[in-house]
Design a protein around this motif. Structure first.
Motif, PDB file in Angstrom:
ATOM      1  N   ALA A  73     -33.539   4.184 -21.948  1.00 56.29           N
ATOM      2  CA  ALA A  73     -32.801   3.420 -22.944  1.00 56.29           C
ATOM      3  C   ALA A  73     -31.679   2.620 -22.315  1.00 56.29           C
ATOM      4  CB  ALA A  73     -32.230   4.373 -23.996  1.00 56.29           C
ATOM      5  N   CYS A  74     -31.280   3.022 -21.112  1.00 54.89           N
ATOM      6  CA  CYS A  74     -30.122   2.390 -20.480  1.00 54.89           C
ATOM      7  C   CYS A  74     -30.396   0.916 -20.190  1.00 54.89           C
ATOM      8  CB  CYS A  74     -29.779   3.101 -19.184  1.00 54.89           C
ATOM      9  SG  CYS A  74     -28.469   2.298 -18.254  1.00 54.89           S
ATOM     10  N   ALA A  75     -29.468   0.075 -20.592  1.00 47.91           N
ATOM     11  CA  ALA A  75     -29.638  -1.359 -20.388  1.00 47.91           C
ATOM     12  C   ALA A  75     -28.994  -1.818 -19.094  1.00 47.91           C
ATOM     13  CB  ALA A  75     -29.026  -2.104 -21.558  1.00 47.91           C
ATOM     14  N   GLU A  76     -28.471  -0.868 -18.336  1.00 49.97           N
ATOM     15  CA  GLU A  76     -27.779  -1.196 -17.090  1.00 49.97           C
ATOM     16  C   GLU A  76     -26.657  -2.192 -17.329  1.00 49.97           C
ATOM     17  OE1 GLU A  76     -30.472  -2.012 -13.817  1.00 49.97           O
ATOM     18  OE2 GLU A  76     -32.038  -0.834 -14.796  1.00 49.97           O
ATOM     19  N   CYS A  77     -25.969  -1.990 -18.417  1.00 50.11           N
ATOM     20  CA  CYS A  77     -24.929  -2.957 -18.762  1.00 50.11           C
ATOM     21  C   CYS A  77     -23.627  -2.669 -18.044  1.00 50.11           C
ATOM     22  CB  CYS A  77     -24.685  -2.950 -20.261  1.00 50.11           C
ATOM     23  SG  CYS A  77     -23.900  -1.433 -20.810  1.00 50.11           S
ATOM     24  N   GLY A  78     -23.479  -1.425 -17.547  1.00 47.80           N
ATOM     25  CA  GLY A  78     -22.282  -1.109 -16.789  1.00 47.80           C
ATOM     26  C   GLY A  78     -21.041  -0.848 -17.623  1.00 47.80           C
ATOM     27  N   ARG A  79     -21.177  -0.813 -18.934  1.00 47.74           N
ATOM     28  CA  ARG A  79     -20.013  -0.522 -19.775  1.00 47.74           C
ATOM     29  C   ARG A  79     -19.395   0.814 -19.397  1.00 47.74           C
ATOM     30  NH1 ARG A  79     -22.303  -3.795 -23.101  1.00 47.74           N
ATOM     31  NH2 ARG A  79     -21.033  -4.964 -24.575  1.00 47.74           N
ATOM     32  N   CYS A  80     -20.263   1.794 -19.182  1.00 44.43           N
ATOM     33  CA  CYS A  80     -19.761   3.141 -18.877  1.00 44.43           C
ATOM     34  C   CYS A  80     -19.012   3.139 -17.548  1.00 44.43           C
ATOM     35  CB  CYS A  80     -20.913   4.142 -18.871  1.00 44.43           C
ATOM     36  SG  CYS A  80     -22.342   3.631 -17.919  1.00 44.43           S
ATOM     37  N   ASP A  81     -19.532   2.448 -16.567  1.00 48.62           N
ATOM     38  CA  ASP A  81     -18.849   2.404 -15.263  1.00 48.62           C
ATOM     39  C   ASP A  81     -17.469   1.789 -15.395  1.00 48.62           C
ATOM     40  OD1 ASP A  81     -21.090   3.433 -14.207  1.00 48.62           O
ATOM     41  OD2 ASP A  81     -21.693   1.649 -13.075  1.00 48.62           O
ATOM     42  N   PRO A  85     -21.014   6.700 -13.945  1.00 46.59           N
ATOM     43  CA  PRO A  85     -21.845   7.296 -14.997  1.00 46.59           C
ATOM     44  C   PRO A  85     -23.193   6.592 -15.157  1.00 46.59           C
ATOM     45  CG  PRO A  85     -19.756   6.421 -15.873  1.00 46.59           C
ATOM     46  CD  PRO A  85     -19.660   6.371 -14.399  1.00 46.59           C
ATOM     47  N   GLN A  86     -23.216   5.296 -14.938  1.00 42.71           N
ATOM     48  CA  GLN A  86     -24.487   4.588 -15.059  1.00 42.71           C
ATOM     49  C   GLN A  86     -25.462   5.057 -13.976  1.00 42.71           C
ATOM     50  OE1 GLN A  86     -24.304   0.311 -14.698  1.00 42.71           O
ATOM     51  NE2 GLN A  86     -26.469   0.215 -14.260  1.00 42.71           N
ATOM     52  N   GLN A  87     -24.919   5.278 -12.794  1.00 39.86           N
ATOM     53  CA  GLN A  87     -25.773   5.722 -11.697  1.00 39.86           C
ATOM     54  C   GLN A  87     -26.372   7.087 -11.980  1.00 39.86           C
ATOM     55  OE1 GLN A  87     -27.052   4.183  -9.094  1.00 39.86           O
ATOM     56  NE2 GLN A  87     -26.145   2.456 -10.190  1.00 39.86           N
ATOM     57  N   ARG A 122     -18.495   4.241 -25.172  1.00 40.95           N
ATOM     58  CA  ARG A 122     -18.690   2.807 -24.997  1.00 40.95           C
ATOM     59  C   ARG A 122     -20.172   2.426 -25.057  1.00 40.95           C
ATOM     60  NH1 ARG A 122     -13.767   3.129 -23.655  1.00 40.95           N
ATOM     61  NH2 ARG A 122     -12.711   1.587 -22.385  1.00 40.95           N
ATOM     62  N   CYS A 123     -21.028   3.349 -24.693  1.00 39.27           N
ATOM     63  CA  CYS A 123     -22.431   3.006 -24.490  1.00 39.27           C
ATOM     64  C   CYS A 123     -23.087   2.552 -25.779  1.00 39.27           C
ATOM     65  CB  CYS A 123     -23.183   4.216 -23.937  1.00 39.27           C
ATOM     66  SG  CYS A 123     -24.931   3.876 -23.706  1.00 39.27           S
ATOM     67  N   ALA A 124     -23.640   1.361 -25.745  1.00 37.39           N
ATOM     68  CA  ALA A 124     -24.218   0.797 -26.960  1.00 37.39           C
ATOM     69  C   ALA A 124     -25.573   1.409 -27.279  1.00 37.39           C
ATOM     70  CB  ALA A 124     -24.344  -0.714 -26.820  1.00 37.39           C
ATOM     71  N   VAL A 125     -26.176   2.086 -26.312  1.00 35.56           N
ATOM     72  CA  VAL A 125     -27.430   2.755 -26.632  1.00 35.56           C
ATOM     73  C   VAL A 125     -27.204   4.260 -26.804  1.00 35.56           C
ATOM     74  CG1 VAL A 125     -28.724   0.982 -25.414  1.00 35.56           C
ATOM     75  CG2 VAL A 125     -28.202   3.115 -24.241  1.00 35.56           C
ATOM     76  N   TRP A 126     -25.942   4.640 -26.873  1.00 28.69           N
ATOM     77  CA  TRP A 126     -25.547   6.020 -27.175  1.00 28.69           C
ATOM     78  C   TRP A 126     -26.091   7.025 -26.171  1.00 28.69           C
ATOM     79  CZ3 TRP A 126     -22.301   7.333 -31.392  1.00 28.69           C
ATOM     80  CH2 TRP A 126     -21.880   6.221 -32.127  1.00 28.69           C
TER      81      TRP A 126
HETATM   82  S1  SF4 Z   1     -23.123   2.081 -21.069  1.00 30.93           S
HETATM   83 FE1  SF4 Z   1     -25.095   3.022 -21.617  1.00 30.93          FE
HETATM   84  S2  SF4 Z   1     -26.548   1.354 -21.432  1.00 30.93           S
HETATM   85 FE2  SF4 Z   1     -24.723   0.665 -20.385  1.00 30.93          FE
HETATM   86  S3  SF4 Z   1     -25.099   1.234 -18.269  1.00 30.93           S
HETATM   87 FE3  SF4 Z   1     -23.997   2.920 -19.204  1.00 30.93          FE
HETATM   88  S4  SF4 Z   1     -25.594   4.318 -19.895  1.00 30.93           S
HETATM   89 FE4  SF4 Z   1     -26.578   2.369 -19.472  1.00 30.93          FE
END
Ligand code: SF4
Ligand SMILES: Cc1cc2nc3c(=O)[nH]c(=O)nc-3n(C[C@H](O)[C@H](O)[C@H](O)COP(=O)(O)OP(=O)(O)OC[C@H]3O[C@@H](n4cnc5c(N)ncnc54)[C@H](O)[C@@H]3O)c2cc1C
Ligand code: SF4
Lengths: 258, 323, 672
Positions: free
Chosen positions: C281-289, C303-305, C351-355
């Protein structure tokens, strides 16, 4: 290798220690017991040895409050057997304890063999009469070395390191069978999660081995037991820097470092 | 009744250890009170030469035998036992140091003499001795009576002053000839501390600096004091954060836990996280400009003054005292 | 003009379309089914409760995507791209159905004027968004954006689809005589450029573009489950199954677990299926990082990694069918340093938009390390202390109520005397020497307000919040059971069983993880109680304070439990002017203490501790001299950080209770 680890419970000094009515011993009412620190290292060293060169680890303890928890924890950490001697350790001095333990080895059920290694903590905080490991060694007629911080198997014997001071160590060869007093294991004692201990409590058993209680429990004539005067706030040195320095030097001398 | 008092002198790497002088000092006081001679025994190679520095004793027995260098505790106990049998010594003093620990216990188990361990004070009461033992990590003291003046005393290091045990006199010596049995415990070699940084957990004296030290250059002042005292410098976290000392020197919750004989704290406020790492030091001496600094609540001695000013003065005085 | 009624290289168009469709869907379905099989190899976890609430949650967060707007620059473009995608997907399917089954009596979507208009408008908006996105990538690439192959492919593809819509429309206009219509405004404008093209060729072009469009989409369908764009497909499910949909995120219990979860996960199959789904589900958006304080302070954790590494590892092992050759999940794929760096601050998850749910995943890995005894010395000591004495300070449990000794009154023992409220002080409030005065002041305030409360004395244990997050599940259970046992002895005065706590960490665990038998227990934070007491007039403030202050939202109070207002209204009632830090409320920045981090070493590579960063943020505010906290650990963390950030004299860290006490002049008045 056939490794025995002697575990001894001592009063927990985190709890308030009080002197009993007779003014000679500790008030047992509020005492809590825990495993003597160096014994914890002895167990760790035994487990490391077992991992490195095989063998069997047996932990032995006299009866004391909370000792079952300690024995189960030892099993959870990787000891193969736990034996409890139902003689209360509470009022036994080191000499009597050493006697009970040597009886354990001569009980017929357990014997010192050519590959026996007995490990115990190098000292305990209540060793008024002397340390357990060397006394046990005398009773068993085995060689002894204390303040050991590293044990490795080498051929039929052992190569061990003994701590001197300031990080200086000495390397010794020890022939088996032998008794060693462990100061610190080569790695800090491992953590064993609560869930594992609980599982062991369900699956494993502590063996019990009857040994007659010794008759003469403590051999020393203790006149008085008391708490040192409370530290409280620091004693403040006043004066010019020279005067203060003099007083600090006096304090250093009193502490025996100059 | 003791016929004499015997001190088991300790040597390591060709030098007499401090504990020896501490024991000689303590032994001298008992010997005087009881009116008996004070004797010492020194084992191992070079013993004959080293014996000359044990002038506080009335007589020194020497077994100048390389076979006894760092010999197994049983072997040492055996020699001492032979000597007791020969001289009739009633009181034997053995150090509770890393080098000697265990010898007293073996002797006690062999000779049926009582042992009083971890002794930090000795009083003579008629013909008897009252020994004060420090137990339970110093939380409890016990007075033990050695009734007929007979027994082995394990002497706690740092409990007796060194000075009383030193003497410029050269003592008479007597060589003893002891057959050394082949032992099952054999000394091979010394292992020096790894050449990395000093291990602050193994030091007798620590000179600790906190933010009150102010600059990196001032850390050098502490270094000089530590050198004079034969100890090492350690620090509170802010000093480490500054990069003035390596991480291995940090004391406290997220650093090392230390228990030196003396902990000198210069410009450290005594935050709980720091206190946690050094509270079990035997003697804590704090220097701080703020009389309300929490460290004074737990330290043994304190001085309200500028650490930077005090340090060089103190270093000089220590050097003077050491001679 | 029916695009399937043509011949393509001798084959009827409809046959070509069928062949392409079956092929594309076949590959797509095969891949997806393999992925589902992979996910199902994870451990079971019940995420099927309350489907209604889940659906609402999913609808809201998939259709409206409020979390996307957390970052303004990309919020709207993503929203438009998403909706463009939805509309195009619908039209595509419509086109496809119509093409595959020509007998269905409906027109092609473009043939409906209103749909055509809609498509055109959207194409233009999406194209603009793409230009913005591409421009951002080319000229102002944010440091976190990596220009991955996947990302570029999708941008090109979407662009082509949009262009094909517009050009298709333009050629249709030309084919129909070039008059154009208000329903196809952009097509009409564009058609002027092709005015010279004869109508028949234009018709062919239009059909060609239709085919191009269909082929592109079908190709994308094949490509999708092999790329990060799988998130299009997986994220709605991820949101639907997210814990937050039906349960508080502050509860680490794994509902419905069939295995013993306390030993954690050392292999990917020991993670739950939901944790495996998260990677897809992760969009690799980097919000979490970007939100992560551990990342920001230089720890190796991103966290994304964590999410990505788990996915790649599972794909590698799960699809090739061999675990043996692969590196170990814990220790090699994900290093121990990463696992321990997390403060469990919840910034990433909120922050994660895909929860996605990073914390339970990290805790599962920690549990494995703990089960192997691989924990650093400091934590070992703490865990040992907690096991033995029930507190992390290694003090005797009998000393827990020692702080009450300085009070002019006795605090009730809730186990012996009836009380309305039990005050669960938590370790820091009871044992940390810096906190004693504050705890005493709090007690005096409660007493002044006539609150009938008691404490548990030596029976209180550490709540286990940090212990659980360190991964020592067995110890957590032990502590919880002991506390529950102590609570069961409490003599409550009334049916409303209220527990107040000064510690947000305990607050979270008592509230969300204890599952008090019989229920009906209300857990309050002291700021909530203060707020209530002041509002109801039970706590009468004797004077108003003045000045500007800023307030730090503790992670476990704010993000975890949504308590933002009560402390603020207490400050307002005191007469203080609250100046918010740029990062406040749900964006609050962790102090670095949570999840057991307070017991761990920082390591040599730390650039700046989170607490120092936070203090720097606070001192950049004009005229703010007071940094208000509502958590005992924050006193320790921030008072230290004020020193290390060199902010002494510029800002002072105060507990909210100290301020209330100031306004009460507690010292001068006898308690009632
Ligand atoms: S915020 Fe969610 S969707 Fe975006 S990179 Fe992190 S885990 Fe993936
Ligand atoms: C999770 C966490 C872990 C921590 N771990 C540790 C740790 O392991 N070790 C550690 O030490 N700290 C640790 N800390 C930091 C701790 O809280 C304190 O901030 C730190 O110990 C303070 O160091 P200090 O005493 O040197 O500085 P300060 O508290 O600033 O004290 C400086 C003192 O020097 C005095 N002073 C100033 N000038 C002079 C002068 N000229 N002469 C004499 N005195 C002077 C001042 O009066 C003051 O008392 C930790 C903090 C946290 C939050
Ligand atoms: S919980 Fe906080 S520290 Fe942990 S990974 Fe997420 S953002 Fe980073």
């Amino acid at each position: 290798m056939n490794i025995f680890v002697v575990l001894k419970m001592v009063p927990d000094t985190v709890e308030e220690l009080n002197v009993s009515q007779d003014g000679k011993s500790l008030d047992s009412e509020f005492l809590r017991f825990k495993l003597n620190d160096p014994d914890e290292h002895a167990l760790e060293q035994a487990l490391i040895l077992k991992e490195k060169c095989g063998g069997k680890v047996t932990v032995i303890a006299l009866d004391a409050p909370e000792v079952d928890d300690v024995l189960y924890t030892a099993l959870a950490k990787g000891a193969d057997r736990a034996v409890k001697i139902p003689v209360s350790q509470a009022c036994l001095g080191t000499k009597a304890t050493a006697k009970v333990l040597s009886d354990f080895f001569s009980s017929g059920r357990e014997a010192v063999t050519l590959d026996t290694l007995v490990l115990a903590g190098s000292y305990a905080i209540d060793d008024l009469e002397g340390e357990l490991a060397p006394m046990l060694a005398v009773h068993l007629g085995l060689p002894y070395l204390g303040v050991v911080s590293n044990v490795a198997a080498s051929g039929p014997g052992l190569v061990v390191q003994k701590e001197f001071a300031g990080g200086l160590r000495g390397e010794f060869e020890v022939e088996l069978p032998a008794v060693l007093g462990i100061q610190s294991a080569e790695k800090p004692p491992r953590y064993v999660p609560v869930a594992k201990v609980r599982a062991v409590m369900k699956s494993a058993k502590i063996e019990e081995l009857e040994i007659p209680s010794p008759t003469d429990a403590v051999c020393l004539d203790v006149q008085r037991t008391y708490k040192p005067e409370a530290g409280g706030r620091a004693e403040i040195f006043e004066g010019s820097p020279e005067e203060i320095a003099d007083k600090i030097v006096d304090a250093l001398a009193k502490s025996g470092v100059i | 009744m003791a016929i004499s008092i015997l001190v088991l002198a300790e040597q390591l790497r060709g030098g007499i250890s401090d504990i020896t002088y501490e024991m000689l000092g303590a032994g001298r006081a008992i010997a005087q009170a009881l009116g008996v001679p004070l004797e010492a025994v020194l084992l191992g190679s070079g013993a004959s030469q080293l014996a000359s520095s044990l002038g506080a004793a009335d007589k020194v027995f020497v077994a100048d035998n390389p076979g006894l260098d760092l010999a197994a505790p049983e072997a040492v106990a055996e020699v001492v036992k032979t000597l007791i049998d020969k001289t009739g010594a009633g009181i034997v003093l053995v150090g509770c140091t890393n080098v000697s620990l265990g010898i007293g216990s073996i002797l006690a188990a062999r000779s049926q003499m009582p042992l009083v361990n971890f002794c930090r004070a000795i009083k003579v009461d008629g013909g008897a001795l009252i020994c004060t033992s420090q137990l339970f990590g110093g939380k409890i003291l016990s007075d033990v009576k050695l009734a007929d003046g007979r027994g082995i005393i394990g002497v706690y290091p740092g409990a007796f002053p060194l000075e009383q045990g030193r003497s410029p006199r050269t003592p008479p010596t007597e060589a003893i000839d002891v057959p050394v049995q082949p032992s099952k415990v054999r000394f091979k070699q010394y292992i020096k501390p790894e050449t990395g940084d000093v291990d602050i957990t193994k030091q007798n004296v620590l000179v600790a600096v906190g933010r009150g030290i102010q600059t990196q250059d001032n850390v050098q002042l502490a270094e000089e004091l530590a050198q004079a005292l034969g100890g090492a410098v350690c620090a509170s976290r802010p000093v480490i954060d500054q990069g003035w000392l390596p991480l291995t020197r940090q004391v406290g919750k997220s650093g090392m836990t230390v228990k030196p004989r003396v902990y000198l704290a210069f410009g450290i406020s005594g935050a709980p996280e720091h206190w946690e790492g050094m509270q079990n030091s035997q003697c804590i001496i704090a220097v701080n400009t703020d009389p309300k600094a929490p460290i004074f609540d737990g330290a043994h001695y304190g001085a309200v003054t500028d650490a930077v000013e005090l340090l060089p003065v103190l270093t000089e005085k220590v050097k003077m005292r050491k001679g | 003009m029916d695009p399937v009624k043509i011949n393509l290289g001798g084959m009827p168009g409809i046959v070509c379309l069928w062949t392409l469709t079956v092929l594309a869907f076949g590959v797509f379905g095969w891949r997806v089914s393999r992925l589902i099989k992979l996910i199902r190899q994870g451990r079971y976890e019940d995420r099927f409760d309350n489907p209604g609430r889940r659906l609402l949650h999913a609808l809201k967060h998939v259709l409206l995507q409020p979390r996307i707007f957390n970052e303004r620059a990309i919020g709207l473009p993503h929203f438009l791209i998403f909706w463009g995608f939805v509309i195009y997907a619908t039209c595509f399917n419509w086109n496809l159905l119509r093409g595959l089954f020509p007998f269905i009596p409906i027109p092609y979507p473009e043939e409906l004027r209103i749909v055509g208009l809609f498509l055109e408008l959207f194409s233009v908006l999406v194209l603009i968004s793409l230009v913005v996105a591409a421009g951002r990538r080319m000229f102002f690439p944010p440091p976190h954006l990596h220009l991955s192959f996947d990302a570029n492919v999708i941008l090109v593809l979407i662009g082509l689809l949009m262009l094909s819509t517009l050009f298709g429309s333009a050629f249709r206009v030309v084919a129909e005589g070039g008059h154009g219509s208000a329903w196809a405004p952009f097509g009409t404008v564009l058609s002027k450029a092709f005015a010279s093209v004869p109508p028949e060729s234009a018709r062919r072009f239009a059909i060609g573009i239709w085919w191009l469009h269909m082929a592109l989409v079908l190709a994308f369908l094949v490509y999708l489950p092999y790329s990060k764009h799988l998130h299009l497909l997986a994220s709605p499910f991820n949101v639907f199954f997210s814990q937050a949909a039906t349960r508080p995120v502050g509860d680490l219990t794994v509902p419905g677990a069939k295995e013993d979860m306390s030993a954690g996960a050392s292999r990917w199959q020991e993670l739950t299926w939901k944790q495996l789904l998260g990677g897809f589900a992760c969009a690799e958006c980097g919000r979490c990082d970007r939100a992560c304080p551990a990342t920001a302070s230089g720890h190796p954790l991103q966290p994304q990694q964590i999410i990505q590494k788990v996915k790649e590892h599972a794909l590698r092992c799960g699809l090739s069918g061999s675990d043996d050759a692969a590196p170990k999940l814990v220790g090699e794929v994900i290093k121990e340093d990463e696992i321990w760096a997390c403060t469990t601050c919840m910034a990433c998850m909120s922050r994660c938009a895909v929860w996605n749910e990073q914390i339970p995943l990290i805790v599962a890995l920690r549990r494995h390390l703990v089960s192997q005894g691989q924990v650093e010395k400091n934590i070992q000591d703490m865990l040992g202390n907690l096991q033995r004495y029930g507190n992390s300070f290694g003090k005797s449990d009998r000393m827990r109520a020692k702080w009450t000794q300085g009070l002019p009154f006795k605090v009730k023992d809730a186990r012996k005397e009836p009380v309305d409220i039990v005050w669960f002080t938590g370790d820091y409030a009871a044992f940390d020497p810096r906190m004693i005065e504050i705890t005493q002041a709090t007690a005096k305030l409660f007493s002044l307000a006539g609150v009938d409360l008691g404490i548990l004395y030596e029976a209180e244990r550490n709540s286990g919040n940090d212990v659980r997050r360190v991964g020592e599940e067995g110890l957590f259970e032990m502590l919880r059971d002991k506390n529950l046992d102590a609570f069961s002895k409490v003599k409550w005065k009334s049916g409303a069983r209220i527990i107040v706590t000064t510690d947000p960490h305990s607050y979270n665990t008592l509230k969300n993880e204890y599952a008090f038998p019989g229920g009906g227990v209300v857990v309050r934070h002291y700021t909530e109680l203060f707020d209530e007491l002041i509002r109801s007039g039970k706590l009468k403030l004797n004077r108003r304070l003045s000045g500007k202050v800023t307030y730090h939202d503790p992670c476990y109070l704010g993000r975890y439990n949504g308590v933002y207002e009560p402390p603020r209204s207490v400050l307002a009632a005191l007469g203080l002017e609250l100046v918010e830090m740029p990062r406040s409320r749900d964006k609050s920045y962790c102090c670095g203490a949570g999840g057991g981090r307070i017991w761990m070493e920082d390591g040599p590579n730390i650039k700046e501790r989170p607490a120092e960063n936070r203090i720097r943020e606070a001192i950049s505010l004009d005229e703010v001299k007071t940094f208000v906290v509502a958590c005992p650990k924050d006193i320790a963390m921030f008072r230290d950080a004020v020193k290390t950030a060199g902010a002494e004299g510029r800002i002072e860290v105060k507990d909210i209770a100290e301020l209330v006490a100031e306004a009460m002049n507690v010292e001068d008045r006898k308690p009632v």
